[in-house]
Design an enzyme around this catalytic site. Structure first.
Site, PDB file in Angstrom:
ATOM      1  N   THR A  75      12.229  36.662  47.037  1.00  0.00           N
ATOM      2  CA  THR A  75      10.926  36.033  47.305  1.00  0.00           C
ATOM      3  C   THR A  75      10.254  35.532  46.032  1.00  0.00           C
ATOM      4  O   THR A  75       9.452  34.604  46.095  1.00  0.00           O
ATOM      5  CB  THR A  75      10.003  37.026  48.023  1.00  0.00           C
ATOM      6  N   CYS A  76      10.555  36.142  44.911  1.00  0.00           N
ATOM      7  CA  CYS A  76       9.945  35.690  43.659  1.00  0.00           C
ATOM      8  C   CYS A  76      10.309  34.243  43.360  1.00  0.00           C
ATOM      9  O   CYS A  76       9.513  33.495  42.781  1.00  0.00           O
ATOM     10  CB  CYS A  76      10.401  36.567  42.493  1.00  0.00           C
TER      11      CYS A  76
END
Length: 885
Positions: free
Chosen positions: A850-851
């Site tokens: 997700t980063c």
């Protein structure tokens, strides 16, 4: 020294000097007698020797001060006066010691030295320790009484010796400095001597600066610096600057005074130092307007003005009064206004004015304009007597006020033209994406507008001139606002929501938060157990020093692998969802919109409820600061109270639709019916708390006051205030305090909410409420290991198109930890999205980073197998897991 003496000399002297300078500068070819006159002036100037006795009275101190001034009127008259026949004179000399007066008889062609000799015979005071002052000027030994314009019955004053002064070293340094200046000016010495004198001028100025008292004791600083000014050093240096062959030497010497590391000077030194720089500005103002030394002096004075205003507020100089500032600073403001007009016109020629040059002129313009405006305000009697009516010709300083307004109008017209050009360029090129950022020179338009808007408020009929022009040029103004930086003074724009759009308002209020400067050694670290999400988050956030959040947050869930920005976004979302969960007693959801919340009046069932409201204020502020959309919004009654505004009937429509309708009916009800007391209403409210009901009076004695047609409006208002203001005032106050903890300046809390519309905050907290557009989603996605035409990619987008809106949001959250897109849609995300070809077997579920907005998709052999796996990860409990260990 009396204040009146100082004030008069500082006002009268420059006018004579400016006239004299103008005569010299305007002459293309000087005659021999012109040179002789200037030499005599400088000789008089640099031979002044101030002598001060500590025992002198106040009146004698005044004479001492006056003796330091140089009367150019007397000098010019003396030079031009024809030689007259010698005549006998008698005059009086008052002695410093004992205050006695003696009578002197002499001829008009006798020298001052002979008078000193007579005084020695009378008093026994050695000639070398004497000094004579007449008409505020110390007389020189070689001058005759005729040259000094001594008349019968004149009064002279004898002053004491120089070495008795409080600053003997300063006097000696200045004396040596003037001696070198005199020799350079006259040019009568040998070449080697003149070279030494040139070096000595710079050395003595350095020595004088080093002698400035290091403490911030005003009297010592003033005494030291007044020696420099009163001895006539600024005049001598300027005359040297204007003399043939000495310009470079004088230029370098004066610039030494402009750069003595002004930031490190004590505030008291800055105040007194500014008066010296002002003297240089006045003396040089008769030179060419583009003279580099004059511009440097003016710029330095402007810099000092900024520093003095920050340190002393409306106290600018010790000697300055409002009328002095108006007279002294108006010429600078007019010059700089004209300079800005030229700069703005040239700013469209890239090879001409640079943005740095324009920014410097804007800074100088602002530095002089602000104290001038404050002086005008003081002069007209404060804000209560503003705005000024220019038809009132009886008002003091009306010509100056009119002159300032004329300059301001010209500058407004030029800014309007520049903004119009920007708008044309945006229309012609902006649509094609060719203008990503404004030109550097355009950045200066906003600070200029701010100052012009402030001045226009002083003039009747002009108060809204700048704002009206900004409304007309709304497109370019908003374009430029979005590029303002935290260091810019932009709060004035927040008062004009009718000029700004959402993006501009968002940009302006976001600059109220401190900039996050990630420092991995100073990160505020949190290790949270998902099963204790709210309790542990409360402990980490509510007990921390707010300063620690400015270095960034590091978030990790216990027994989970992932860390980084994606995990942080998820944590924000989950904590805020827990805070505003209907099962939590802190907030109530609006019946008509379950995303909209306001504080619950009965939250006190939890003994820590006020601490939790403070925690909630911090969490919401931190989410905004980190630009995370948390999927909740505030109801209007909550928003208005955070902004310090009152709540009315129309504001409660969503919070309590039933009460809203009941109050509307009461206000619209037939008066006779209401007066019949058919409803049986009194000024009370029935409240239910913890399963029990109680009666609360809306005002003292409310249970005995019947609601009728005359007081029903008051009843409705008190009912609303009690229900939505009084009952939650503590909760709102603690939330506001927690929110203010995160802002760069706590007092900005109300301004933050005042500056926004409720809908603006909705967008900032919740993002876009529109359904996800799969077409835009696809256009914002890149591939790694896959091609857009691969079967797996085609199957993926077909499956996404067939999902419900809720499932799509869960998939997006799994992919990015973003559930609600910014109002700009996918283009508002800080990065594009990516689909990576996973190396895992096709029987594994997709994974995500997700980063980096990365979805790792295994190469499924069929659409059905892919859909089965995607259906699993679009379940809420799966999408919020990063794997355990």
């Amino acid at each position: 020294m009396s204040s009146s003496s100082s004030s008069n000399s500082s006002r009268n002297e420059p006018r004579v000097i400016d006239h004299h300078q103008q005569q010299r500068i305007s002459s293309s070819k000087r005659k021999l007698d012109d040179y002789e006159e200037e030499e005599e002036e400088l000789s008089d100037l640099i031979s002044v020797r101030m002598k001060k006795d500590h025992s002198s009275s106040t009146e004698e101190a005044t004479i001492n001060k006056l003796g330091q001034q140089i009367s150019y009127q007397d000098v010019n008259f003396r030079v031009s006066q024809a030689q007259s026949v010698s005549r006998t004179l008698h005059f009086f000399v008052r002695l410093v010691s004992g205050g006695n007066t003696i009578v002197i008889h002499a001829n008009s062609d006798d020298t001052i030295e002979s008078v000193h000799e007579q005084i020695r015979k009378f008093t026994g005071i050695p000639v070398i320790e004497q000094g004579l002052v007449y008409r505020g000027r110390q007389l020189q030994w070689e001058q005759t009484l005729e040259e000094c314009l001594i008349e019968n019955d004149a009064g002279l004053h004898l002053i004491g010796r120089m070495r008795s002064t409080e600053f003997p070293k300063s006097w000696q340094v200045v004396d040596d400095l003037l001696s070198s200046i005199r020799r350079l000016y006259k040019g009568e010495e040998g070449k080697e001597t003149l070279i030494l004198d040139s070096k000595n001028v710079k050395f003595k100025i350095e020595e004088f600066l080093e002698l400035i008292p290091k403490d911030d004791h005003g009297d010592k600083i003033a005494g030291h610096l007044k020696i420099f000014k009163s001895y006539g050093v600024p005049i001598a240096l300027v005359m040297l600057y204007l003399s043939p062959g000495n310009k470079d030497c004088a230029d370098e010497a004066i610039r030494q005074l402009l750069c003595p590391n002004l930031d490190l000077l004590a505030k008291g030194v800055q105040v007194h130092f500014a008066s010296i720089i002002l003297e240089f500005c006045k003396l040089l103002s008769g030179t060419a307007p583009d003279d580099t030394l004059y511009i440097a002096c003016r710029s330095t004075l402007g810099y000092l003005m900024d520093a003095i205003q920050c340190a002393h507020g409306s106290k600018y100089f010790d000697f300055a009064k409002s009328y002095t500032i108006i007279k002294e600073f108006l010429p600078f403001v007019r010059q700089l206004s004209d300079k800005l007009i030229g700069d703005l016109e040239s700013s469209w020629n890239p090879s001409s004015v640079t943005g740095i040059s324009l920014a410097k002129d804007v800074r100088d313009f602002t530095s002089f304009l602000r104290p001038l405006c404050r002086a005008i305000e003081d002069q007209v009697g404060g804000k209560s007597n503003l705005p000024i009516c220019l038809d009132n010709k009886n008002l003091c300083y009306m010509p100056e006020f009119e002159s300032l307004f004329t300059s301001v109008k010209k500058l407004i017209e030029k800014i309007d033209q520049c903004l119009h050009r920007v708008e044309e360029m945006l229309v012609s090129k902006g649509a094609a994406g060719e203008i990503e950022t404004p030109r550097f020179t355009w950045y200066q338009y906003i600070p200029i507008l701010k100052e012009l808007n402030g001045v226009c408020r002083f003039y009747r009929g002009a108060e809204h001139t700048v704002i009206s022009m900004m409304k007309l040029r709304r497109v370019p103004v908003n374009f430029l606002i979005r590029y303002l930086r935290r260091s810019d003074d932009h709060y004035w724009l927040l008062e004009h929501k009718d000029v700004t759009d959402f993006e501009s308002r968002r940009h302006l209020v976001m600059m109220m938060f401190p900039e996050i400067v990630e420092d991995y050694e100073e990160l505020h670290e949190m290790l949270i157990d998902r099963s204790q999400l709210l309790e542990e988050s409360f402990a980490y956030i509510s007990r921390a020093d707010p300063e620690s959040f400015r270095s960034g947050l590091f978030m990790e869930f216990k027994n989970e692998e992932a860390t980084g920005p994606g995990v942080l976004r998820e944590w924000f979302y989950l904590v805020c969802q827990a805070i505003f969960n209907p099962q939590n007693p802190l907030f109530l959801a609006c019946p008509n919109d379950q995303r909209r919340f306001f504080p619950n009046p009965v939250s006190k069932v939890d003994s820590l409820h006020l601490d939790y409201f403070g925690f909630c204020g911090r969490m919401i502020a931190l989410a905004l600061m980190n630009r995370v959309h948390v999927g909740i919004v505030f109801d209007r009654v909550f928003f208005l109270q955070l902004a310090g505004k009152s709540v009315s009937l129309e504001d409660i429509r969503d919070a309590d639709p039933c009460l809203y309708m009941s109050c509307k009916k009461i206000l619209e009800m037939d008066a006779d019916f209401l007066d019949s007391d058919a409803l049986g209403l009194t000024f009370v409210r029935e409240v239910e708390e913890l399963g029990s009901r109680k009666i609360v009076e809306l005002c003292p004695g409310g249970k005995d006051i019947v609601v009728d047609s005359k007081n029903r409006a008051e009843y409705v208002n008190l009912l609303i205030q009690n229900r939505f203001v009084t009952s939650i005032s503590q909760q709102v106050a603690r939330f506001a305090r927690g929110f203010a903890d995160i802002l760069s300046i706590a007092r900005l809390q109300k301004l933050f909410f005042i500056s926004l519309e409720p809908e603006d905050l909705d967008r900032m907290l919740c993002g876009s409420d529109s359904a996800l557009c799969v077409k835009a989603w696809k256009a914002h996605t890149d591939y790694h290991g896959y091609k857009e035409t691969d079967h797996q990619i085609c199957w993926f987008w077909k499956i996404v198109e067939g999902m419900s809106a809720g499932e799509q949001r869960v998939l997006l959250f799994f992919w990015t930890s973003v559930k609600y897109l910014p109002v700009e849609g996918f283009s508002g995300l800080p990065s594009r999205l990516y689909i990576y070809k996973a190396s895992e077997s096709h029987d594994r579920l997709p994974s995500s980073h997700t980063c980096f907005y990365r979805l790792c998709l295994p190469p499924y052999p069929s659409k059905a197998s892919m859909q089965k796996c995607l259906n699993l990860i679009t379940q809420e409990h799966v999408s919020c897991s990063f794997g355990t260990w």
